[in-house]
Design a protein around this motif. Sequence first.
Motif, mmCIF file in Angstrom:
data_model
loop_
_atom_site.group_PDB
_atom_site.id
_atom_site.type_symbol
_atom_site.label_atom_id
_atom_site.label_comp_id
_atom_site.label_asym_id
_atom_site.label_seq_id
_atom_site.Cartn_x
_atom_site.Cartn_y
_atom_site.Cartn_z
ATOM 1 N N PRO A 34 -79.360 -12.030 45.789
ATOM 2 C CA PRO A 34 -79.753 -13.786 45.705
ATOM 3 C C PRO A 34 -78.885 -13.256 44.315
ATOM 4 O O PRO A 34 -78.452 -13.924 43.612
ATOM 5 C CB PRO A 34 -81.049 -14.193 45.492
ATOM 6 C CG PRO A 34 -81.323 -13.107 44.870
ATOM 7 C CD PRO A 34 -81.129 -11.541 45.557
ATOM 8 N N PHE A 35 -78.139 -12.278 43.434
ATOM 9 C CA PHE A 35 -77.923 -11.933 42.431
ATOM 10 C C PHE A 35 -76.170 -11.478 42.431
ATOM 11 O O PHE A 35 -75.915 -10.772 43.030
ATOM 12 C CB PHE A 35 -78.082 -10.885 41.595
ATOM 13 C CG PHE A 35 -80.130 -11.057 40.855
ATOM 14 C CD1 PHE A 35 -80.594 -11.965 39.437
ATOM 15 C CD2 PHE A 35 -80.941 -10.345 42.051
ATOM 16 C CE1 PHE A 35 -81.597 -12.109 39.699
ATOM 17 C CE2 PHE A 35 -82.144 -10.847 41.871
ATOM 18 C CZ PHE A 35 -82.533 -11.715 40.823
ATOM 19 N N GLU A 49 -72.135 -16.042 32.622
ATOM 20 C CA GLU A 49 -72.778 -15.136 33.265
ATOM 21 C C GLU A 49 -72.806 -14.164 32.917
ATOM 22 O O GLU A 49 -74.030 -13.498 32.643
ATOM 23 C CB GLU A 49 -72.144 -14.988 34.590
ATOM 24 C CG GLU A 49 -72.054 -16.549 35.578
ATOM 25 C CD GLU A 49 -71.500 -16.727 37.524
ATOM 26 O OE1 GLU A 49 -72.062 -15.693 37.679
ATOM 27 O OE2 GLU A 49 -70.978 -17.861 37.403
ATOM 28 N N ALA A 50 -72.224 -13.299 32.479
ATOM 29 C CA ALA A 50 -72.128 -12.162 31.859
ATOM 30 C C ALA A 50 -73.306 -12.221 30.703
ATOM 31 O O ALA A 50 -74.642 -10.753 31.177
ATOM 32 C CB ALA A 50 -71.072 -10.768 31.636
ATOM 33 N N ILE A 118 -72.416 -17.777 41.702
ATOM 34 C CA ILE A 118 -71.548 -18.490 42.611
ATOM 35 C C ILE A 118 -71.600 -16.955 43.433
ATOM 36 O O ILE A 118 -70.671 -16.521 43.009
ATOM 37 C CB ILE A 118 -70.744 -19.177 42.054
ATOM 38 C CG1 ILE A 118 -70.474 -19.691 40.886
ATOM 39 C CG2 ILE A 118 -69.614 -19.521 43.003
ATOM 40 C CD1 ILE A 118 -69.674 -20.857 39.670
ATOM 41 N N ASP A 119 -71.760 -17.128 44.489
ATOM 42 C CA ASP A 119 -71.622 -16.621 45.747
ATOM 43 C C ASP A 119 -70.628 -16.477 45.734
ATOM 44 O O ASP A 119 -70.938 -17.328 47.068
ATOM 45 C CB ASP A 119 -72.495 -16.529 46.155
ATOM 46 C CG ASP A 119 -72.366 -14.828 47.270
ATOM 47 O OD1 ASP A 119 -71.788 -14.523 47.080
ATOM 48 O OD2 ASP A 119 -73.564 -14.592 47.591
ATOM 49 N N SER A 217 -75.565 -20.956 45.224
ATOM 50 C CA SER A 217 -75.994 -21.222 44.232
ATOM 51 C C SER A 217 -77.428 -21.663 43.242
ATOM 52 O O SER A 217 -77.865 -21.954 43.827
ATOM 53 C CB SER A 217 -74.657 -21.966 43.261
ATOM 54 O OG SER A 217 -74.445 -23.101 43.983
ATOM 55 N N PRO A 218 -77.787 -20.944 41.355
ATOM 56 C CA PRO A 218 -78.550 -21.648 41.308
ATOM 57 C C PRO A 218 -78.726 -22.946 40.815
ATOM 58 O O PRO A 218 -78.697 -22.981 39.697
ATOM 59 C CB PRO A 218 -78.747 -20.967 39.747
ATOM 60 C CG PRO A 218 -77.101 -20.519 39.295
ATOM 61 C CD PRO A 218 -76.210 -20.601 40.868
ATOM 62 N N ARG A 219 -78.563 -23.797 41.323
ATOM 63 C CA ARG A 219 -79.122 -25.237 41.007
ATOM 64 C C ARG A 219 -80.463 -24.700 40.712
ATOM 65 O O ARG A 219 -81.618 -24.779 41.312
ATOM 66 C CB ARG A 219 -78.419 -25.776 42.759
ATOM 67 C CG ARG A 219 -77.693 -25.998 42.837
ATOM 68 C CD ARG A 219 -77.057 -26.809 42.223
ATOM 69 N NE ARG A 219 -75.399 -27.251 42.169
ATOM 70 C CZ ARG A 219 -74.501 -26.600 42.639
ATOM 71 N NH1 ARG A 219 -74.267 -25.490 41.487
ATOM 72 N NH2 ARG A 219 -73.412 -27.088 42.560
#
Length: 219
Positions: A34-35, A49-50, A118-119, A217-219
């Motif tokens: 999931p990451f 993000e980093a 965001i994948d 995405s991390p919603r």
Amino acid sequence: MTFFDWSQVLALAVFVAIFAARSVLMFVREGTNPFALSAGKAGARWAVEALMPLAIGIWMAALGVSTFGHGKDLPLGLGATIVDADALRATGVALLTVSVALFAWALLSFGSSWRVGIDENAPGKLVTVGVFRVTRNPIFVSMDAFFIGTFLVQGTLFFLLAAVIALVGAHFQILQEESFLSRTYDAAYTRYRAMAPRYLGWPTRGTENQSLTRAGSPR
């Protein structure tokens, strides 16, 4: 430690436990990582993000220092008290509780589409049921509530600044995701945007009847 301190520690422990458990289950049962933080990104998107794990690590370290009685020891005056009232601390605990509940509800609604970041390589379904009917970004809303709640409980300058930075960072990330989802899913995402608010509100139409796709995405 006071009741408010214990409430803060418990809320964070539950939040982390839910996050870790869902991550492990996705990896073990579904074979999905999931990451997706900073993967395939560049420029400001990559930097935001980093640096996110590092920023959260610093925040958690400061929380430990503050919670266990040494908050005044934070450098540069960051331990200075900004607010100091039990009513505000109680409001903070309420926000922390809502945050954890909203986070858990979001993960349940997300199913296998949940990602951290965001994948762009493995998009999942566009979830429009459950909590996604009242907000397009329930995880970001839950994080905002957690940072604000933490400030109200701790009451110091550091946690005020952390809350402001977290809210600005979350909004930046939301805008990046909206741009990506619009490019990728075009009219389908446009219809969904018209149905559910970016943060919180009442849905304008029955999103549960829509069958759309989205990028995880991390919603």
